[in-house]
Structures are given as structure tokens and as C-alpha cells.
Design a protein around this motif. Structure first.
Motif, PDB file in Angstrom:
ATOM      1  N   ILE A   1     -43.639 -23.819 -54.498  1.00  0.00           N
ATOM      2  CA  ILE A   1     -42.170 -23.765 -54.577  1.00  0.00           C
ATOM      3  C   ILE A   1     -41.562 -24.238 -53.254  1.00  0.00           C
ATOM      4  CG2 ILE A   1     -40.195 -22.210 -54.848  1.00  0.00           C
ATOM      5  CD1 ILE A   1     -41.950 -20.555 -56.739  1.00  0.00           C
ATOM      6  N   LYS A   2     -42.199 -23.862 -52.140  1.00  0.00           N
ATOM      7  CA  LYS A   2     -41.710 -24.291 -50.828  1.00  0.00           C
ATOM      8  C   LYS A   2     -41.714 -25.804 -50.710  1.00  0.00           C
ATOM      9  CE  LYS A   2     -42.548 -23.786 -45.867  1.00  0.00           C
ATOM     10  NZ  LYS A   2     -43.451 -23.205 -44.830  1.00  0.00           N
ATOM     11  N   LYS A   3     -42.758 -26.453 -51.268  1.00  0.00           N
ATOM     12  CA  LYS A   3     -42.817 -27.920 -51.228  1.00  0.00           C
ATOM     13  C   LYS A   3     -41.608 -28.532 -51.918  1.00  0.00           C
ATOM     14  CE  LYS A   3     -47.739 -29.028 -50.771  1.00  0.00           C
ATOM     15  NZ  LYS A   3     -48.896 -29.704 -51.426  1.00  0.00           N
ATOM     16  N   ALA A   4     -41.265 -27.990 -53.096  1.00  0.00           N
ATOM     17  CA  ALA A   4     -40.103 -28.512 -53.822  1.00  0.00           C
ATOM     18  C   ALA A   4     -38.817 -28.306 -53.029  1.00  0.00           C
ATOM     19  CB  ALA A   4     -39.994 -27.837 -55.187  1.00  0.00           C
ATOM     20  N   LEU A   5     -38.733 -27.182 -52.334  1.00  0.00           N
ATOM     21  CA  LEU A   5     -37.513 -26.839 -51.589  1.00  0.00           C
ATOM     22  C   LEU A   5     -37.343 -27.646 -50.311  1.00  0.00           C
ATOM     23  CD1 LEU A   5     -37.610 -22.942 -51.937  1.00  0.00           C
ATOM     24  CD2 LEU A   5     -36.083 -24.509 -53.136  1.00  0.00           C
ATOM     25  N   THR A   6     -38.440 -28.198 -49.799  1.00  0.00           N
ATOM     26  CA  THR A   6     -38.363 -28.864 -48.497  1.00  0.00           C
ATOM     27  C   THR A   6     -38.595 -30.373 -48.557  1.00  0.00           C
ATOM     28  OG1 THR A   6     -40.721 -28.366 -48.121  1.00  0.00           O
ATOM     29  CG2 THR A   6     -39.115 -26.776 -47.291  1.00  0.00           C
ATOM     30  N   GLU A   7     -38.853 -30.923 -49.736  1.00  0.00           N
ATOM     31  CA  GLU A   7     -39.199 -32.337 -49.828  1.00  0.00           C
ATOM     32  C   GLU A   7     -37.966 -33.231 -49.905  1.00  0.00           C
ATOM     33  OE1 GLU A   7     -42.986 -34.172 -51.843  1.00  0.00           O
ATOM     34  OE2 GLU A   7     -41.437 -33.812 -53.335  1.00  0.00           O
ATOM     35  N   TRP A   8     -38.029 -34.355 -49.212  1.00  0.00           N
ATOM     36  CA  TRP A   8     -36.879 -35.275 -49.177  1.00  0.00           C
ATOM     37  C   TRP A   8     -36.570 -35.848 -50.550  1.00  0.00           C
ATOM     38  CZ3 TRP A   8     -37.367 -40.336 -50.742  1.00  0.00           C
ATOM     39  CH2 TRP A   8     -38.652 -40.865 -50.808  1.00  0.00           C
ATOM     40  N   LYS A   9     -37.600 -36.080 -51.374  1.00  0.00           N
ATOM     41  CA  LYS A   9     -37.368 -36.675 -52.687  1.00  0.00           C
ATOM     42  C   LYS A   9     -36.458 -35.786 -53.539  1.00  0.00           C
ATOM     43  CE  LYS A   9     -41.409 -37.294 -54.523  1.00  0.00           C
ATOM     44  NZ  LYS A   9     -42.249 -36.463 -53.635  1.00  0.00           N
ATOM     45  N   THR A  10     -36.642 -34.483 -53.417  1.00  0.00           N
ATOM     46  CA  THR A  10     -35.824 -33.557 -54.205  1.00  0.00           C
ATOM     47  C   THR A  10     -34.348 -33.729 -53.880  1.00  0.00           C
ATOM     48  OG1 THR A  10     -37.649 -31.952 -54.235  1.00  0.00           O
ATOM     49  CG2 THR A  10     -35.447 -31.140 -54.796  1.00  0.00           C
ATOM     50  N   TYR A  11     -34.036 -33.792 -52.603  1.00  0.00           N
ATOM     51  CA  TYR A  11     -32.626 -33.819 -52.198  1.00  0.00           C
ATOM     52  C   TYR A  11     -31.976 -35.173 -52.449  1.00  0.00           C
ATOM     53  CZ  TYR A  11     -33.571 -29.251 -50.359  1.00  0.00           C
ATOM     54  OH  TYR A  11     -33.920 -27.923 -50.269  1.00  0.00           O
ATOM     55  N   LEU A  12     -32.734 -36.238 -52.297  1.00  0.00           N
ATOM     56  CA  LEU A  12     -32.156 -37.542 -52.603  1.00  0.00           C
ATOM     57  C   LEU A  12     -31.955 -37.698 -54.107  1.00  0.00           C
ATOM     58  CD1 LEU A  12     -31.101 -40.111 -51.441  1.00  0.00           C
ATOM     59  CD2 LEU A  12     -33.429 -41.028 -51.338  1.00  0.00           C
ATOM     60  N   ALA A  13     -32.895 -37.178 -54.895  1.00  0.00           N
ATOM     61  CA  ALA A  13     -32.731 -37.202 -56.349  1.00  0.00           C
ATOM     62  C   ALA A  13     -31.538 -36.357 -56.780  1.00  0.00           C
ATOM     63  CB  ALA A  13     -34.004 -36.708 -57.036  1.00  0.00           C
ATOM     64  N   MET A  14     -31.253 -35.293 -56.048  1.00  0.00           N
ATOM     65  CA  MET A  14     -30.077 -34.465 -56.355  1.00  0.00           C
ATOM     66  C   MET A  14     -28.796 -35.279 -56.202  1.00  0.00           C
ATOM     67  SD  MET A  14     -31.334 -30.909 -54.519  1.00  0.00           S
ATOM     68  CE  MET A  14     -29.731 -30.100 -54.528  1.00  0.00           C
ATOM     69  N   ILE A  15     -28.748 -36.135 -55.174  1.00  0.00           N
ATOM     70  CA  ILE A  15     -27.556 -36.974 -54.968  1.00  0.00           C
ATOM     71  C   ILE A  15     -27.440 -38.006 -56.086  1.00  0.00           C
ATOM     72  CG2 ILE A  15     -26.428 -38.599 -53.407  1.00  0.00           C
ATOM     73  CD1 ILE A  15     -27.862 -37.196 -51.088  1.00  0.00           C
ATOM     74  N   VAL A  16     -28.583 -38.600 -56.457  1.00  0.00           N
ATOM     75  CA  VAL A  16     -28.575 -39.560 -57.561  1.00  0.00           C
ATOM     76  C   VAL A  16     -28.043 -38.897 -58.827  1.00  0.00           C
ATOM     77  CG1 VAL A  16     -30.003 -40.996 -59.070  1.00  0.00           C
ATOM     78  CG2 VAL A  16     -30.503 -40.906 -56.624  1.00  0.00           C
ATOM     79  N   TYR A  17     -28.577 -37.727 -59.127  1.00  0.00           N
ATOM     80  CA  TYR A  17     -28.232 -37.047 -60.371  1.00  0.00           C
ATOM     81  C   TYR A  17     -26.775 -36.582 -60.376  1.00  0.00           C
ATOM     82  CZ  TYR A  17     -29.266 -34.418 -64.626  1.00  0.00           C
ATOM     83  OH  TYR A  17     -29.289 -33.964 -65.922  1.00  0.00           O
ATOM     84  N   ALA A  18     -26.296 -36.128 -59.220  1.00  0.00           N
ATOM     85  CA  ALA A  18     -24.893 -35.712 -59.127  1.00  0.00           C
ATOM     86  C   ALA A  18     -23.957 -36.880 -59.409  1.00  0.00           C
ATOM     87  CB  ALA A  18     -24.609 -35.133 -57.746  1.00  0.00           C
ATOM     88  N   GLY A  19     -24.358 -38.087 -58.946  1.00  0.00           N
ATOM     89  CA  GLY A  19     -23.533 -39.268 -59.179  1.00  0.00           C
ATOM     90  C   GLY A  19     -23.466 -39.677 -60.630  1.00  0.00           C
ATOM     91  N   ILE A  20     -24.339 -39.090 -61.456  1.00  0.00           N
ATOM     92  CA  ILE A  20     -24.341 -39.389 -62.891  1.00  0.00           C
ATOM     93  C   ILE A  20     -23.779 -38.228 -63.698  1.00  0.00           C
ATOM     94  CG2 ILE A  20     -25.818 -39.996 -64.852  1.00  0.00           C
ATOM     95  CD1 ILE A  20     -27.885 -40.949 -62.668  1.00  0.00           C
ATOM     96  N   ASP A  21     -24.143 -37.006 -63.298  1.00  0.00           N
ATOM     97  CA  ASP A  21     -23.809 -35.838 -64.113  1.00  0.00           C
ATOM     98  C   ASP A  21     -22.319 -35.503 -64.073  1.00  0.00           C
ATOM     99  OD1 ASP A  21     -25.230 -34.379 -65.935  1.00  0.00           O
ATOM    100  OD2 ASP A  21     -25.533 -32.657 -64.636  1.00  0.00           O
TER     101      ASP A  21
END
Length: 509
Positions: free
Chosen positions: A273-293
Motif C-alpha cells: 500500500i505504501k508503494k501505491a501511496l508514494t509512487e509518481w505514476k499514481t499521482y500523475l495518473a490522478m492528474i490525467v484522470y481528473a482532467g477527464i472525470d
């Protein structure tokens, strides 16, 4: 096609075929003692498809229908009869997304710990109850509470099902299944308008107005669907009772051969779970998804009102949403199919968001009803396919069942939190052309375009570094590797410990 052997992955990402059910030299093959020579792989996956995708798509249709039907109900005097202002109505839309976003990550963790058949079915029954009660409220506070509760219980379905499907299919197969599943949202948009028109004919029955019956009938349908889901939804591959032991073995070996090393099972550890919380891919994907959702929810919640302001009646406005959503459904499925077959999910996102941007530029500039109606088709065809494509893109690039579960939930949760923004961008004082709302949606689309290009560039750069050997680990008994990348007793240990950070893993662009 008969599966006589099952592939594994070598230390550099090459496929190593395993004969007669014996483990590859590096070990780790699931159920190496099971003979799978008599299993037809294609027939098996058709069997899996029929037990997973159709029913889950139907459940998401109900989910999206329940959350957005308030836009249809609004056209039947809901605000006036409840005595709420335009601002209060927008707050009711907003609060749904706050609870929805808050409970997505915890729900995905619970889903992994419990059986999907239990957890998803329970969530459906509970939100169906909230939906039904929403039709019985008499004032603003009652509607507000029900929207909060509806968001809390609906939160688990979309991130849960997308993660669940990723546990059944290879990375090159997941996109089309995710697209078919999400296309239920476009069908619900079309079906919602038709259903609202039909239910509105019940106006006055039992002393209830048309808008109340929309909530009540749809809520009761959801409760019934949730009740039977316990017997229809199947669990994860390693304990799915509708498959034989040999069939389960084939499903899991296929995933192992697709660099999903945790497919055979993974214990709950906080480091995942810590890996998911600290990985750069997660946060950049969050920005991508926010721009669509955010554009998605703004579109879904306000399309009937936008068309209504073109000068059409409530009934005709609801009916005119149907062809828009029908075309969006076709676009979503086509993109899912071609992105699976040809890859380049990031490029598909970029093209689709560009189409959506053209649609909103026209909406901002147009003062003609026919031209604006054409623009909403462009917007729908650009926005809707991006949702499952982005989810598949993130899923493809996250290995480890718990890590992927949390990462997907974080991405989807952040995107859905933008629904709180989209709920407030179309204000009554902006009628009939809503320039502010369209402008803010366009801004989000622009953010999605930039984030998509950045995400793809960084993934490509990381793959190149792995191709050059810069990420190689030190493996006992083998030459090469760098201490900074870790020291492991075997390649299997490196795969298990590092997941998608293993040097042999290649990211999907």
C-alpha cells in the motif's frame, strides 16, 4: 486453440514456455502439478467473459443511472416542490462526490479482503435503499443527507470492479472489458432520459410527484439487482467456484505469463500500500484522470439542462440526450478494442481529449442551438472513451494486487472528487449558453492533455533506461546489475519484491 503449456517470464522480460506443467527454472509457476493440456484457452476466456462482464456492466448502468438521475428529476419541478434554491441544488450534487471520493480507497482494500460477491452485492442493496428514500424526502436537508449516503455506498463499485477485472485478464485484454463495462455509463445516459420520460407518467400516483417516482422506481430496481448479485458475481480467479481447478490454473498462469507475478496470490502487507501511496505514476495518473472525470460529470449531470436551454421542453430535452449517449457508447467500445490490439493508450487519450476540446470550444463560441447540439456529440465521443482507457493504462502499469488495488482507487477517487467541482460550474445565472461552465471544463481538458503527454513521455523514458540495463538488479550467481537497484537471491524474488519496478517489466505507453 488448446493450451498445452503456459508461459512464464524470463529475467529480461522474454517469454519462456513451460512444458507439461513443470515450473520454469526460476520457479513460481502456479499449480505446477496440474495438467492443463485439455483446456481450450479461448473457450475458457469466453466462459469467464460471460460470468463477469455482462452482469457487472448492468450493475454499473444502475450505479451511473442512480447518481445522475437527479439531473432528469430536476426538469420535473423537483427544486420548486422541495423549496430549494439553485445553490442548494448544486450543494446536493457536490456532497455526493465528497463521500464518493472518501470511501473509494477503503472500499478497495475491503474488497480484496472479502469476496466480491459479498461486498459488491451489499453495497448495491444499501445504495438502492438510499436511492429509494431519496424519493421520499420533503426538504433540502433530507435530500442532502441522502445524496451523502448514496455517494458513500456507490463509492466501491467502479474502482472495485475495474480492479477486479484486472485480476482476471491480461494487460492486452483488459481495455476492451473495461470499455464495455464503462460503456454502461453511456447507456445509462441514454436509458436514463427514456426512463425518466416513462416514469414521469406516474406523476400524482400515491400522492407522489414525477421526480419522486424517478428516484423510487430506480432505487427499487437497484435493490433487486443487488440482492441477486450475491449468486451471480464470481470471486477472484484463485477461488472462483464456477471454474475447475485446471481452469483456475490456466487463468492464473496466463496472468503470470503477462508479468502479473502476484496473480497466484499475495499477502496483505502495508509495504504494498505504501508503494501505491508514494509512487509518481499514481499521482500523475490522478492528474490525467481528473482532467477527464470533471468534464464527464459536468456533461452527465447537466446535459439535459444544457439541451433544455436550447429551447426544448423537459421531455424533448431528455429524449435528445439519447443519440448523444448512443454514439458515445460506440466510441467507447471501439477505442477499448483498438487500444488493446495496437497499444498506445496515451496517444488515444491525447487524440480523444483533443476532440473533446474542439467540442467545448464550439459550445463556448456558438449561439446556435443546432451547432451546439453537434458540439455535445464531439464532447461525448472524446470524454467517455478516455475514462476506461485511462483506467486500463494505469492498471497496465501497476503490478502487485494490493498496490494496483490502492493505486486504482486513488486515481479514481481523485477524479471523482472533481465531480464536486463539476457540480458547481453550470450556474442558473449563466443560462442559456453557460460560458463559465464550458470554459472551466475546457480548462480541465487542457490539463488532461498536458498530463497525458507528460505521463507517456516519462513511461517511455523509463522503458529506455531498462532497455539500457540501468535498472538491472544484482542477482546471486549472475553477472551484472547495480547495488542501488537491489540485491536478490533469484529473479523470482526480484519480481515478487519489486513488482513493476523490476528491470524486466516494461510499461505500456
Amino acid at each position: 486453440m488448446t493450451l498445452s503449456s503456459s508461459p512464464s517470464i524470463s529475467e529480461k522480460g522474454d517469454v519462456v514456455h513451460v512444458e507439461d506443467g513443470k515450473a520454469a527454472p526460476e520457479g513460481g509457476l502456479y499449480n505446477p502439478h496440474i495438467d492443463v493440456s485439455g483446456i481450450d484457452e479461448r473457450a475458457l476466456m469466453r466462459k469467464v467473459d460471460m460470468r463477469t462482464v455482462p452482469w457487472l456492466s448492468f450493475l454499473y448502468l444502475l450505479c451511473f443511472l442512480d447518481r445522475t438521475s437527479i439531473g432528469n428529476a430536476k426538469l420535473y419541478n423537483m427544486e420548486a416542490e422541495l423549496g430549494i434554491t439553485d445553490t442548494q441544488y448544486l450543494v446536493c450534487l457536490t456532497i455526493f462526490f465528497i463521500s464518493y471520493a472518501l470511501f473509494e480507497v477503503p472500499s478497495n482494500i475491503v474488497l480484496k479482503r472479502l469476496k466480491p460477491s459479498v461486498w459488491l452485492s451489499a453495497l448495491m442493496v444499501l445504495w438502492g435503499i438510499m436511492m429509494t428514500v431519496q424519493g421520499l424526502v420533503h426538504n433540502y436537508s433530507g435530500l442532502l443527507v441522502m445524496r451523502w449516503m448514496l455517494g458513500a455506498f456507490e463509492a466501491g463499485l467502479f474502482p472495485g470492479v475495474t480492479y477486479y477485472l484486472s485480476c482476471w485478464y491480461k494487460r492486452s485484454e483488459f481495455g476492451i472489458r473495461a470499455a464495455i463495462f464503462f460503456s454502461a455509463a453511456t447507456i445509462s445516459g441514454a436509458f436514463g432520459g427514456l426512463l425518466a420520460v416513462g416514469i414521469a407518467e406516474m406523476n400524482g400516483i400515491g400522492g407522489k410527484p414525477a421526480w419522486a417516482w424517478i428516484f423510487i422506481i430506480e432505487g427499487l430496481i437497484t435493490i433487486a439487482a443487488g440482492a441477486v448479485s450475491y449468486w451471480i458475481i464470481v470471486d477472484f480467479p484463485d477461488n472462483a467456484t464456477f471454474l475447475t481447478e485446471a481452469e483456475r490454473t490456466v487463468v492464473i498462469r496466463r496472468l503470470q505469463g503477462d508479468a502479473q507475478f502476484s496473480a497466484a496470490g499475495e499477502k496483505m502487507q502495508w509495504r504494498h500500500i505504501k508503494k501505491a501511496l508514494t509512487e509518481w505514476k499514481t499521482y500523475l495518473a490522478m492528474i490525467v484522470y481528473a482532467g477527464i472525470d470533471m468534464p464527464l460529470y459536468a456533461f452527465a449531470l447537466f446535459l439535459p439542462s444544457i439541451i433544455n436551454q436550447f429551447g426544448y421542453s423537459a421531455t424533448k430535452a431528455n429524449l435528445l440526450t439519447v443519440p448523444v449517449y448512443a454514439l458515445a457508447c460506440i466510441s467507447t467500445c471501439l477505442v477499448g478494442f483498438f487500444a488493446d490490439r495496437y497499444g498506445n493508450r496515451g496517444m488515444y487519450n491525447f487524440i480523444l481529449l483533443s476532440i473533446a476540446a474542439v467540442g467545448y470550444i464550439i459550445l463556448i463560441a456558438s449561439r446556435n442551438a443546432a451547432l451546439s447540439y453537434f458540439a455535445v456529440f464531439l464532447a461525448a465521443c472524446g470524454i467517455y472513451p478516455c475514462i476506461p482507457n485511462t483506467v486500463a493504462w494505469m492498471s497496465n502499469n501497476s503490478e502487485g494486487t494490493y498496490k494496483r488495488s490502492v493505486a486504482l482507487a486513488m486515481v479514481i477517487s481523485w477524479g471523482n472528487l472533481q465531480g464536486a467541482v463539476s457540480s458547481n460550474v453550470y450556474r442558473a445565472n449563466q443560462k442559456p449558453w453557460y460560458p463559465l461552465g464550458h470554459g472551466l471544463v475546457l480548462m480541465y481538458i487542457g490539463t488532461g492533455l498536458i498530463a497525458t503527454a507528460t505521463f507517456r513521455f516519462l513511461l517511455k523514458r523509463e522503458n529506455a533506461r531498462r532497455d539500457r540495463g540501468e535498472r538491472d538488479e544484482i542477482i546471486e550467481g549472475r553477472e551484472g546489475g547495480f547495488e542501488v537497484n537491489g540485491r536478490f537471491e533469484s529473479v523470482e524474488d526480484a519480481k515478487r519484491e519489486k513488482g513493476d519496478e523490476w528491470s524486466g517489466y516494461r510499461y505500456t505507453l
